[in-house]
Design a protein around this motif. Sequence first.
Motif, mmCIF file in Angstrom:
data_model
loop_
_atom_site.group_PDB
_atom_site.id
_atom_site.type_symbol
_atom_site.label_atom_id
_atom_site.label_comp_id
_atom_site.label_asym_id
_atom_site.label_seq_id
_atom_site.Cartn_x
_atom_site.Cartn_y
_atom_site.Cartn_z
ATOM 1 N N GLY A 185 25.401 20.911 -16.829
ATOM 2 C CA GLY A 185 24.226 21.766 -16.714
ATOM 3 C C GLY A 185 24.232 22.881 -17.738
ATOM 4 O O GLY A 185 25.264 23.202 -18.340
ATOM 5 N N THR A 230 20.713 29.231 -16.496
ATOM 6 C CA THR A 230 19.867 28.423 -15.620
ATOM 7 C C THR A 230 18.399 28.775 -15.830
ATOM 8 O O THR A 230 18.024 29.941 -15.671
ATOM 9 C CB THR A 230 20.235 28.667 -14.150
ATOM 10 O OG1 THR A 230 21.658 28.571 -13.988
ATOM 11 C CG2 THR A 230 19.541 27.663 -13.244
ATOM 12 N N ASP A 283 14.642 26.139 -12.267
ATOM 13 C CA ASP A 283 15.743 25.412 -11.632
ATOM 14 C C ASP A 283 16.668 26.326 -10.838
ATOM 15 O O ASP A 283 17.626 25.842 -10.230
ATOM 16 C CB ASP A 283 16.572 24.680 -12.699
ATOM 17 C CG ASP A 283 15.760 23.642 -13.451
ATOM 18 O OD1 ASP A 283 14.839 23.059 -12.843
ATOM 19 O OD2 ASP A 283 16.032 23.428 -14.646
ATOM 20 N N PHE A 284 16.387 27.621 -10.856
ATOM 21 C CA PHE A 284 17.283 28.568 -10.202
ATOM 22 C C PHE A 284 17.160 28.425 -8.687
ATOM 23 O O PHE A 284 16.054 28.311 -8.148
ATOM 24 C CB PHE A 284 16.929 29.997 -10.610
ATOM 25 C CG PHE A 284 18.107 30.926 -10.634
ATOM 26 C CD1 PHE A 284 18.824 31.129 -11.795
ATOM 27 C CD2 PHE A 284 18.494 31.600 -9.486
ATOM 28 C CE1 PHE A 284 19.923 31.986 -11.826
ATOM 29 C CE2 PHE A 284 19.576 32.454 -9.493
ATOM 30 C CZ PHE A 284 20.301 32.651 -10.676
ATOM 31 N N TYR A 285 18.287 28.416 -8.001
ATOM 32 C CA TYR A 285 18.265 28.214 -6.554
ATOM 33 C C TYR A 285 17.503 29.346 -5.863
ATOM 34 O O TYR A 285 17.462 30.475 -6.332
ATOM 35 C CB TYR A 285 19.687 28.123 -6.001
ATOM 36 C CG TYR A 285 20.390 29.451 -5.820
ATOM 37 C CD1 TYR A 285 20.372 30.111 -4.599
ATOM 38 C CD2 TYR A 285 21.071 30.056 -6.876
ATOM 39 C CE1 TYR A 285 21.008 31.337 -4.423
ATOM 40 C CE2 TYR A 285 21.717 31.272 -6.711
ATOM 41 C CZ TYR A 285 21.676 31.907 -5.490
ATOM 42 O OH TYR A 285 22.292 33.121 -5.324
ATOM 43 N N THR A 336 25.876 35.959 -13.214
ATOM 44 C CA THR A 336 25.851 34.788 -12.335
ATOM 45 C C THR A 336 25.827 35.278 -10.888
ATOM 46 O O THR A 336 26.666 36.086 -10.488
ATOM 47 C CB THR A 336 27.088 33.917 -12.560
ATOM 48 O OG1 THR A 336 27.081 33.441 -13.911
ATOM 49 C CG2 THR A 336 27.099 32.722 -11.613
ATOM 50 N N ASP A 363 25.498 23.747 -5.419
ATOM 51 C CA ASP A 363 24.682 24.226 -6.535
ATOM 52 C C ASP A 363 23.846 25.451 -6.175
ATOM 53 O O ASP A 363 22.879 25.768 -6.874
ATOM 54 C CB ASP A 363 23.765 23.107 -7.043
ATOM 55 C CG ASP A 363 22.823 22.584 -5.967
ATOM 56 O OD1 ASP A 363 22.875 23.080 -4.823
ATOM 57 O OD2 ASP A 363 22.034 21.670 -6.277
ATOM 58 N N GLY A 399 23.633 30.303 -9.829
ATOM 59 C CA GLY A 399 22.931 30.211 -11.113
ATOM 60 C C GLY A 399 23.237 31.411 -11.990
ATOM 61 O O GLY A 399 23.625 32.480 -11.509
ATOM 62 N N ASN A 400 23.079 31.217 -13.279
ATOM 63 C CA ASN A 400 23.348 32.256 -14.262
ATOM 64 C C ASN A 400 22.064 32.566 -15.013
ATOM 65 O O ASN A 400 21.400 31.658 -15.512
ATOM 66 C CB ASN A 400 24.424 31.782 -15.239
ATOM 67 C CG ASN A 400 24.812 32.836 -16.240
ATOM 68 O OD1 ASN A 400 25.016 33.996 -15.882
ATOM 69 N ND2 ASN A 400 24.909 32.459 -17.509
#
Length: 504
Positions: free
Chosen positions: A213, A217, A221-223, A269, A280, A283-284
């Motif tokens: 990945g 991020t 797509d970020f959680y 992050t 998952d 995210g960063n």
Amino acid sequence: MPWAAASGVAAAGSGVVLGELAAGLLSPSVSPVTAVGGAVIDAIPPGVKDWAISLFGTADKLALLVGMSLVIAALAALAGVLEWRRRFAGLAVIGVFGLAGAAAVLGRAEATPIAIPVPLLGAAAGMMLLRWLIGKLRQWQESAATDGPARRRFLQSLGAAGAVVAVGGTLASTVRGAAAAVAELRGKVVLPGPASAAPAVPAGAELSLPGLGPLVTPNKDFYRIDTALRVPLVDPRDWKLKVTGMVDRDVELDFAGLLAKPLTERHITIACVSNEVGGDLIGNARWLGWPVRELLALAGPKPGADMVLSRSVDGWTAGTPLEVLTDTRDALLAVGMNGEPLPLEHGFPVRLVVPGLYGYVSATKWVTELKVTRFADDVAYWTPRGWSARGPIKTSSRIDVPRPGRSVPAGTVDFGGVAWAQHRGIGSVEVRVNRGEWKRAELAPAISTDTWRQWKLSLPLGPGRHEVQVRATDLAGAVQVEERAPAAPSGATGYHTVTVDVKS
């Protein structure tokens, strides 16, 4: 009786969509459905929340809405059958719907007085419609001609109720499209340049390994994990943040005032405490914001204070250690994410981002208040639900390549993933096969100690099934915990373990 059940579903469905439509006109911040959903989220045990997140991931709210719809439909069908069998019995069921909705709305922090009667109005509409439909059904069933005018009148009435559900649902969705209006306002926000720009990403920080990945991020797509069933819609022109509690002076800040401050940009992050080993929910991103320590310095925390209770516009709270918000780390009152204003679902217009702590004690979205207080005097949303009060992120690592369930050819197999120990930094990553000797992986250069690092390692593997594990060590020399533990109460531990099927 199927027709009675259908009448109940049509009547209750009409009441629900009319309630949502009225909420869109009178109470954009909260509706009966979201209020009940929020109450369900608040009430269910932490273990059930963890199970839902592990099963559905970021689609947990959609799953909840679908589940709620099925329950409502089943109870509505029951109401229709009960009303057919005994007058007022079905009306009582719908009435309970309305009372439950009103109670749920009353319990939401963002509710206004005008929002409270909305569920009752929706229930009243559903009750009247159910009584009307059951009356038409009785006329049909009691008529001598089963295919005569009485049957047509009932079916036409049922069709009209179904049309109310369809049209009302469309209108409610349109009226409640306030999100579009806020999104338009977001699109007009021009973020200032940072007074302190993010350090350049080091060369080689993003490894070239297929399937691994991205280092940063993308926003899409970020959680997203929070308790808001519907994303709070905050007009940045109306947004204000208050600093209260154990301070020398209260401070109030508006959005324009925040943008005028000397802003800091950093890669950080962040992670959810519900992230399972190998998960998952992390995210960063490159965040832009004003250091929280500078805001708190204006207020002047009093001696004895050790916690900041941050509050979201929807009433959610997080308790963050005061020292974490006043030390040298880049804890930010964030307005930007990866070069653009915060997305609505990630806290627009303003949220907190704090390196080194799980989100449940730090990452308050749509933040409106910082109360300087003490852990002994105040508790945040998750603490009375069994989670630890302080929530430091644990050293962790993950295998991303090869992907689970995919076979690879025998020979040299490339492994890769990420490791993180926010605000401590990753010192090394090791991999072992079949519980054998640990092999040191290649670590990509770090952006900072507040971000994850990518790693890779090539290993020779023969045909068969192989167990592969990874572990990380932080810069202080502390090795990742091997013992497997669940996310509750303070974050999951254990080595991420995958099985690789190697074909000859």
